[in-house]
Each structure stands twice: as structure tokens, then as C-alpha cells.
Design a protein around this motif. Structure first.
Motif, PDB file in Angstrom:
ATOM      1  N   LEU A  44      25.870 -20.785  -8.329  1.00  0.00           N
ATOM      2  CA  LEU A  44      24.469 -20.962  -7.952  1.00  0.00           C
ATOM      3  C   LEU A  44      24.339 -21.741  -6.638  1.00  0.00           C
ATOM      4  CD1 LEU A  44      23.014 -21.849 -11.461  1.00  0.00           C
ATOM      5  CD2 LEU A  44      23.087 -19.624 -10.317  1.00  0.00           C
ATOM      6  N   PRO A  45      23.263 -21.493  -5.897  1.00  0.00           N
ATOM      7  CA  PRO A  45      23.010 -22.233  -4.648  1.00  0.00           C
ATOM      8  C   PRO A  45      22.489 -23.635  -4.944  1.00  0.00           C
ATOM      9  CG  PRO A  45      21.227 -20.686  -5.058  1.00  0.00           C
ATOM     10  CD  PRO A  45      22.236 -20.462  -6.150  1.00  0.00           C
ATOM     11  N   VAL A  46      23.411 -24.502  -5.319  1.00  0.00           N
ATOM     12  CA  VAL A  46      23.045 -25.830  -5.824  1.00  0.00           C
ATOM     13  C   VAL A  46      23.958 -26.881  -5.194  1.00  0.00           C
ATOM     14  CG1 VAL A  46      23.260 -27.248  -7.904  1.00  0.00           C
ATOM     15  CG2 VAL A  46      22.046 -25.070  -8.011  1.00  0.00           C
ATOM     16  N   VAL A  47      23.378 -28.044  -4.889  1.00  0.00           N
ATOM     17  CA  VAL A  47      24.165 -29.186  -4.416  1.00  0.00           C
ATOM     18  C   VAL A  47      23.840 -30.398  -5.293  1.00  0.00           C
ATOM     19  CG1 VAL A  47      24.550 -30.828  -2.519  1.00  0.00           C
ATOM     20  CG2 VAL A  47      24.328 -28.374  -2.024  1.00  0.00           C
ATOM     21  N   PHE A  48      24.876 -31.090  -5.705  1.00  0.00           N
ATOM     22  CA  PHE A  48      24.715 -32.349  -6.434  1.00  0.00           C
ATOM     23  C   PHE A  48      25.029 -33.479  -5.463  1.00  0.00           C
ATOM     24  CE2 PHE A  48      26.002 -29.088  -9.455  1.00  0.00           C
ATOM     25  CZ  PHE A  48      25.098 -29.249 -10.490  1.00  0.00           C
ATOM     26  N   CYS A  49      24.087 -34.393  -5.290  1.00  0.00           N
ATOM     27  CA  CYS A  49      24.300 -35.488  -4.337  1.00  0.00           C
ATOM     28  C   CYS A  49      24.219 -36.830  -5.061  1.00  0.00           C
ATOM     29  CB  CYS A  49      23.269 -35.442  -3.211  1.00  0.00           C
ATOM     30  SG  CYS A  49      23.447 -36.839  -2.069  1.00  0.00           S
ATOM     31  N   CYS A  50      25.347 -37.513  -5.134  1.00  0.00           N
ATOM     32  CA  CYS A  50      25.394 -38.837  -5.764  1.00  0.00           C
ATOM     33  C   CYS A  50      25.314 -39.909  -4.692  1.00  0.00           C
ATOM     34  CB  CYS A  50      26.691 -39.000  -6.551  1.00  0.00           C
ATOM     35  SG  CYS A  50      26.904 -40.676  -7.197  1.00  0.00           S
ATOM     36  N   ILE A  51      24.257 -40.699  -4.755  1.00  0.00           N
ATOM     37  CA  ILE A  51      24.151 -41.850  -3.859  1.00  0.00           C
ATOM     38  C   ILE A  51      24.760 -43.026  -4.610  1.00  0.00           C
ATOM     39  CG2 ILE A  51      22.584 -43.304  -2.520  1.00  0.00           C
ATOM     40  CD1 ILE A  51      20.531 -40.914  -2.821  1.00  0.00           C
ATOM     41  N   ASN A  52      25.983 -43.333  -4.267  1.00  0.00           N
ATOM     42  CA  ASN A  52      26.741 -44.346  -5.015  1.00  0.00           C
ATOM     43  C   ASN A  52      26.495 -45.720  -4.391  1.00  0.00           C
ATOM     44  OD1 ASN A  52      28.536 -46.003  -6.271  1.00  0.00           O
ATOM     45  ND2 ASN A  52      30.360 -44.768  -5.820  1.00  0.00           N
ATOM     46  N   ASN A  53      25.542 -46.442  -4.974  1.00  0.00           N
ATOM     47  CA  ASN A  53      25.237 -47.773  -4.429  1.00  0.00           C
ATOM     48  C   ASN A  53      25.970 -48.881  -5.183  1.00  0.00           C
ATOM     49  OD1 ASN A  53      23.814 -48.361  -6.777  1.00  0.00           O
ATOM     50  ND2 ASN A  53      21.799 -48.062  -5.867  1.00  0.00           N
TER      51      ASN A  53
END
Lengths: 332, 348
Positions: free
Chosen positions: B176-185
Motif C-alpha cells: 500500500l502507498p503508506v508511510v509510517f513516521c516515528c518521531i522518537n523524542n
């Protein structure tokens, strides 16, 4: 008008709706190649292809979550939850996401999805595959809830669910799939959201839904043999809940019971009896009775399972009590 | 640097303009979040559950890889992402203050902001709650052949939620045209990531599901952007991806949190990884903008957010009857208010 089964009526509703609306897609465990755990989606993969009939991995939260996202972006997904008992896995996606998105986001984002599932006893499927959890969904604003009891309603309520602008939980009963009955694809029993008097009667009112309609009708027949005319109301949709039909009936008869397969405490029968009490107080001759599931998990042994939910016999006995008739042997 | 390619100079110029634009956006986010803090202190916010994304502005490298029409979900710390996707700061602050002109008519607030027009499918206050929605959006885009991508933004806390992995598996399985973006703070509320997870190689986890995985230093927005462009090019071609943007959460979890679970030394060290200051220093060092120009740009951002805060604070609260609207679609009757129902019962 044709004679068919509840299962076939559901399948026909999906097929007819999918042929009409190309945005409908099915997503769930075993909905494609296997044809559905109870056979409801058989043949749909062949007709509509794998992009619209999607066999999902065993990931119930993401199945429902994907349906939410698909519904937000122009698809009309039907997520299948194989057993309503798995609702515990998906209550975040259903109760916090699907149900609340329109509201939290100020009306911008609709979630027009259907969660098809089935519940109830009758197959010795034990405590995690036999529950009646409709009360959970009734307690969640933002959801719609339909529970068909007849073949014609299986078809028409599912077709109606598939044009609702809000998320619908659609609960079938596993004990009804093989039930036969008339299907008229052009004529619903009543509109979506309307309750129906399935049997008229002047003496007492039985308010019920799903498979308990049939136990209630059998009880009404038995009561008729003793000269008692019970009116049987089928709610059909529990949300929106059509108060008007049961209230009008109880105001006329003055005696009422609510029959539900779900456990008694905190359940649908409790909600219905509270509403009837509020709106029919002056007309009531007797307390409103809840004839509901025992407050226990569903046991596997067949005799125990049968005894855990209301039966026609129990409903008829309750009817005799409401009419102050002698009951030969109570609580057999 | 000399190049045989005659197109190289314009390309470099465009990249430089984009770098300046990214700096401007990061500065706007910083100024915006400072106004959110001010709004709380003035008692003009709706509650204190306000989660600032100060320190996480490097995510602009990811949002800049998105194009018009791409959709996204965010988490409770999503102000910056939404602003970077084109949000009007006045309407955002109005929503944060529970005002009628807010994005959600004062129904959602900071943690449930959304805008259909800008592709924002909703900020979510259940950790990981919005992640699987991008799988469904991806199904819609794939089936309808639209070329859009849907992006889930979430924090490192969500890396420990099961639904993320269900969603990753589905996205990879169905291409699928999907992006997972984890903002690791580094922090899930008060729990540092090394107290929540034995393994912190998140890109490797994504790789185990068959996703393209990348990890970028969020203190360097240009590095983030370069990594994100690759991930998005893949996703648009049906190869879903994951990108981790590392950061340090400059402030406490929400407005009432004074961060007693970490030391002042750690905070001082973390705040040196400042994506906004870094980007500014780089623009100056590379001669793309001088200090005066950048000062002016900073002042413009501050003034814009001052105006936004003024507008939000002056906006009216929603009328009480609106509380019954949008539970269901407008064509259905609104829920019956309790007082009206009581009157119906008692007058029956």
C-alpha cells in the motif's frame, strides 16, 4: 418473493450492494477464499476480485482500523469480525475511533463503515464464542446498531446499513444462518430504524430482537392457547432505538417484558425496561420484567448453555405471571 | 564546485530555496508552540493537556516530502505536523482554546484536531490509535488509483503498541502507498525509551515486516528530508516505508509536567540538539541567508503567531446546543437533551 435462508439473504445483500456501489469493499479474516467462517461471503471473491474482497491476517484491531481509514477516504468498507466476542480486541478502533471521529473533528470526517459480526449461543462454542455483547455498542454514542431476526430483515437491514452515513455495527445470530423464510428484495418489512409489531395482542407486550424474536413468538403462541394475547415487538435496530412502537404497545397493554439473550445486568433489557417505565408509568399494571441471559459466562455443555439464556417456556411462564395466572411449576 | 551538468546550478538554487522554506516552517512551528504555552498560562486554553512539539521540528523534512492530496494521521503531539501541512495557526489556536471558529468547532481541541481539506484525517489521543487508518486510506488510494500516499505520524511510545505492527504487516502485505513516521523524542510521558524497549533499532523492526526502513537525525532537517524523499518515492510506487526522526522533547509531557524523571544536565544536553538553531546556523554558514534576513524571518514568524493568538483568544465559545451536533450525520435527529426528555416523561 422467494424462500431462502438468513445466510443467503445476507450474501445476496452484500452482492447486490457491491454490484451497485463500486466503493464497497470487504475486509476480514477468511472472507475471501474460505467464503466466510459462516459462509456469508461465499463467491464474492470470484465475482469482485481480491482488491474488493480482502482476506486479512488475524489482526482484528487493524482490520477495524483499516476500515475506519478506508471509510474516511472514499471507500465504504465492510469489516467482518468473525465473532462479536472479539470486540474486546477492537473496542478502541470502534468506540474511540469510528464512533467519535465525526464528533471530535467537528463534523468534517464521516466514517461510513459497517462492522459485520455475529453473536449468540447455540453451537456449544463456549464462553468466548457465544456472547451477546450488543449492550457494549448501545453504550457508545456515534455507533448505529442493527440486529436482524428475519430473512427479509437480514437482506434489507444490511442493504440499509450500507447506505448509512455513520458507522454501523451489524450483529447477525449464529443460530439463524440456516433459518428459512421469505425474501422480497423489493419490499423491506419496515424502514431502517423502525421497530415492528410482529404479532398483535391486547394483554401484554414482549419487546425483543434477534433470535429471541422466535422464542418470543413461540411463547406468544403457547400463551394464546391459554387465552392470553401477547403482542410481540421486534426492535430490529437498537440504535437508533425506536421507542415509539414499544411505548405505544405497553401503554395499550399495561404489561411488559423485555426479552434479550445478553446477560441481564447493565444490558439492553435494562435500558429498555427503564425507558418503558419512564414513559408508560401511569399505564403499568405490573412491574416490567427483564427476561435475559443469566449473569454468567456461557458454559459449553449443551444443557447448561440452553439454560443460560431465555427460552419460549420461560417467556410464557413470565407471561402467565404478568397476567396473575397460576404457574404449575416455576423455574424448572 | 564545478559540474558538467548545465542544469545543476538551477537545481542547487531550488534546493537552497527549499532549505530556507523548511527553516521558515520550523521557526513558525517553534513560535506557534511557544504561543500555545502562553495561551495556557493566560488561562485561555481548554485544559492543560497540551503537548508541545518543541525540539521535534525536524519532522518538516518528512512533511516536505508529502504533496497536495496526501493524507495523514497524527498523535497527541501533532501541532507541528499539521502546521507544516498548511494549517491556519489562528484556527488551530482557536481549537486549542475550544473556540467556535476552531478547526473542529471546539469539539476536539489540541489532541483531536483535523482538517479534511488538508488531508488531516485526525489527531489521536489513544497512543497508536490513528496508525491503522492509513492502511485503510492506502486501500482507498490503491483501489481508486489516485497516486496519493497516507502517512501515520506517531511517537516512540507507539512503537510498543501492537496495532502498529498489525498495520505495518498489512501495508507490506498489500503493498500500500503508506508511510509510517516515528518521531522518537526519547520519552513516552515520563518513561525514557530505554526503560520501555530492550531494542531501540526501530528501522530494523520495520524492515522485519518487509517495509523500507530509514532512521534520520531530526536535528538535521536536510538529512531527514533526503531520507524521506527515498521513502516516499517507494511508497508512491507501492513499497510502503518507515522513517524514524530522532529528537529530544525539550519540555515536559504536557503543560503540568515539570519532568522530575530526568536531570537538568540531560535536558541541557538534549536541547543542544536543536533542529531550528542548527538549520539557521547552516543557512548562514553556507551563505544562503545572512543574519539580518534570518532575524527578519524569525520576527515575521513571531508576529504571525502573535496575531493568531490574538484572533483565537478573541473568538467566541461555541453555543451550547452545538454539543448535540455531529454525533451522527446531520440528516439524522440529534440526541434528545436530558431536560427535554425529562419534561416529556413528567408531562406524559
Amino acid at each position: 418473493m422467494t424462500e431462502t435462508t438468513y445466510r443467503e439473504a445476507l450474501r445476496a445483500a452484500l452482492e447486490d450492494a457491491m454490484a451497485t456501489d463500486p466503493t464497497i469493499l470487504l475486509i476480514g479474516e477468511e472472507v475471501g477464499l474460505y467464503g466466510g467462517a459462516y459462509g456469508v461471503t461465499k463467491g464474492l471473491l470470484d465475482r469482485f476480485g481480491p482488491e474488493r474482497v480482502i482476506d486479512a491476517p488475524i489482526s482484528e484491531p487493524a482490520i477495524v482500523g483499516a476500515a475506519v481509514g478506508a471509510a474516511m477516504t472514499g471507500s465504504r468498507p465492510v469489516a467482518e469480525l468473525m465473532y462479536v466476542d472479539f470486540a474486546g480486541l477492537v473496542m478502541d478502533q470502534l468506540g474511540n475511533q469510528a464512533a467519535k471521529s465525526r464528533y471530535m473533528f467537528g463534523g468534517q470526517i464521516a466514517v461510513p463503515m459497517v462492522l459485520r459480526t455475529q453473536g449468540g449461543t447455540g453451537r456449544s462454542a463456549a464462553a468466548q464464542h457465544s456472547q451477546s455483547l450488543e449492550g457494549w455498542f448501545l453504550h457508545t454514542p456515534g455507533l448505529r446498531l442493527a440486529m436482524p431476526a428475519t430473512v427479509n430483515d437480514a437482506y434489507h437491514l444490511l442493504r440499509a446499513a450500507l447506505v448509512q452515513p455513520d458507522p454501523v455495527v451489524f450483529i447477525e445470530h449464529k443460530g439463524l444462518y440456516t433459518m428459512k423464510g421469505p425474501l422480497d428484495r423489493d419490499r423491506p418489512d419496515a424502514d431502517w430504524g423502525r421497530a415492528l409489531v410482529r404479532r398483535p395482542g391486547r394483554d401484554l407486550t414482549i419487546v425483543t430482537y434477534s433470535r429471541m424474536l422466535h422464542e418470543s413468538l413461540a411463547a406468544a403462541e403457547a400463551l394464546a392457547g391459554q387465552g392470553i394475547e401477547a403482542e410481540v415487538v421486534d426492535l430490529r435496530c437498537l440504535n437508533p432505538l425506536d421507542e415509539a412502537v414499544p411505548v405505544a404497545s405497553v401503554r395499550r397493554t399495561g404489561r411488559a417484558m423485555v426479552v434479550s439473550e445478553g446477560v441481564m445486568t447493565g444490558g439492553v433489557a435494562a435500558e429498555l425496561s427503564a425507558r418503558l417505565q419512564e414513559l408508560c408509568f401511569d399505564q403499568l399494571e405490573e412491574p416490567i420484567l427483564r427476561i435475559a441471559g443469566e449473569d454468567i459466562p456461557i458454559p459449553v455443555s449443551p444443557d447448561l448453555e440452553r439454560a443460560a439464556i431465555p427460552s419460549a417456556g420461560l417467556i410464557a411462564e413470565a407471561g402467565l405471571h404478568l397476567m396473575r395466572r397460576e404457574v404449575a411449576e416455576w423455574a424448572r | 564546485m564545478t559540474s558538467p551538468d548545465p542544469g545543476a546550478a538551477p537545481v542547487a538554487a531550488a534546493r537552497n530555496t527549499a532549505a530556507l522554506d523548511r527553516y521558515r516552517m520550523m521557526r513558525r512551528i517553534r513560535s506557534f508552540e511557544e504561543r500555545v504555552g502562553e495561551m495556557f498560562l493566560r488561562g485561555e486554553s481548554a485544559g492543560s493537556m497540551l503537548h508541545l512539539s518543541i525540539g521535534e521540528e525536524g519532522v518538516v523534512g518528512v512533511t516536505d516530502a508529502m504533496v497536495e492530496g496526501d493524507s495523514f494521521t497524527t498523535h497527541h503531539r501533532g501541532h507541528g505536523v499539521f502546521l507544516a501541512r498548511g494549517a491556519d495557526p489562528a484556527r488551530m489556536l482557536a481549537e486549542i482554546g475550544g473556540r467556535e471558529i476552531g478547526y473542529c468547532r471546539g469539539k476536539g481541541g489540541s489532541m483531536h484536531i483535523a482538517d479534511r481539506e488538508l488531508g488531516h484525517l485526525g489527531a489521536n489521543a489513544i497512543v497508536g490509535g490513528g496508525i491503522p487508518h492509513v492502511v485503510g486510506a492506502g486501500l482507498s488510494y490503491r483501489n481508486h488509483g489516485t497516486g496519493q500516499v497516507s502517512v501515520a505520524f506517531f511517537g516512540d511510545g507507539a512503537m510498543q503498541q501492537g496495532v502498529l505492527y498489525e498495520a505495518m504487516n498489512m501495508a507490506a502485505l498489500w503493498r500500500l502507498p503508506v508511510v509510517f513516521c516515528c518521531i522518537n523524542n526519547q520519552y513516552g510521558m515520563g518513561t525514557r525509551i530505554d526503560r520501555a524497549s530492550a531494542s531501540v533499532d526501530f528501522a530494523a523492526r520495520a524492515g522485519a515486516f518487509g517495509l523500507a526502513g530509514a532512521s534520520a537525525d531530526g536535528a538535521d532537517v536536510e538529512a531527514v528530508h533526503a531520507a524521506a524523499q527515498d521513502i516516499f518515492a517507494g511508497a508512491r510506487a507501492g513499497r510502503p516505508g518507515f522513517i524514524e526522526v530522532s529528537a529530544y522533547r525539550f519540555h515536559g509531557h504536557a503543560r503540568m509536567d515539570k519532568s522530575p524523571y530526568r536531570t537538568a544536565e540531560e535536558e541541557a544536553e538534549g536541547r543542544r540538539r536543536d533542529p531550528v538553531a542548527n538549520a539557521r546556523a547552516r543557512l548562514e554558514a553556507e551563505g544562503l541567508a545572512d543574519a539580518d534576513a534570518l532575524d527578519r524571518l524569525d520576527a515575521e514568524a513571531a508576529a504571525e503567531m502573535d496575531r493568531a493568538l490574538d484572533a483565537a483568544v478573541q473568538a467566541t465559545m461555541p453555543p451550547l446546543p452545538s454539543m448535540f451536533e455531529d454525533v451522527y450525520a446531520p440528516e439524522t435527529p440529534t440526541p434528545e437533551p436530558l431536560r427535554r426528555r425529562l419534561a416529556r416523561i413528567l408531562n406524559a
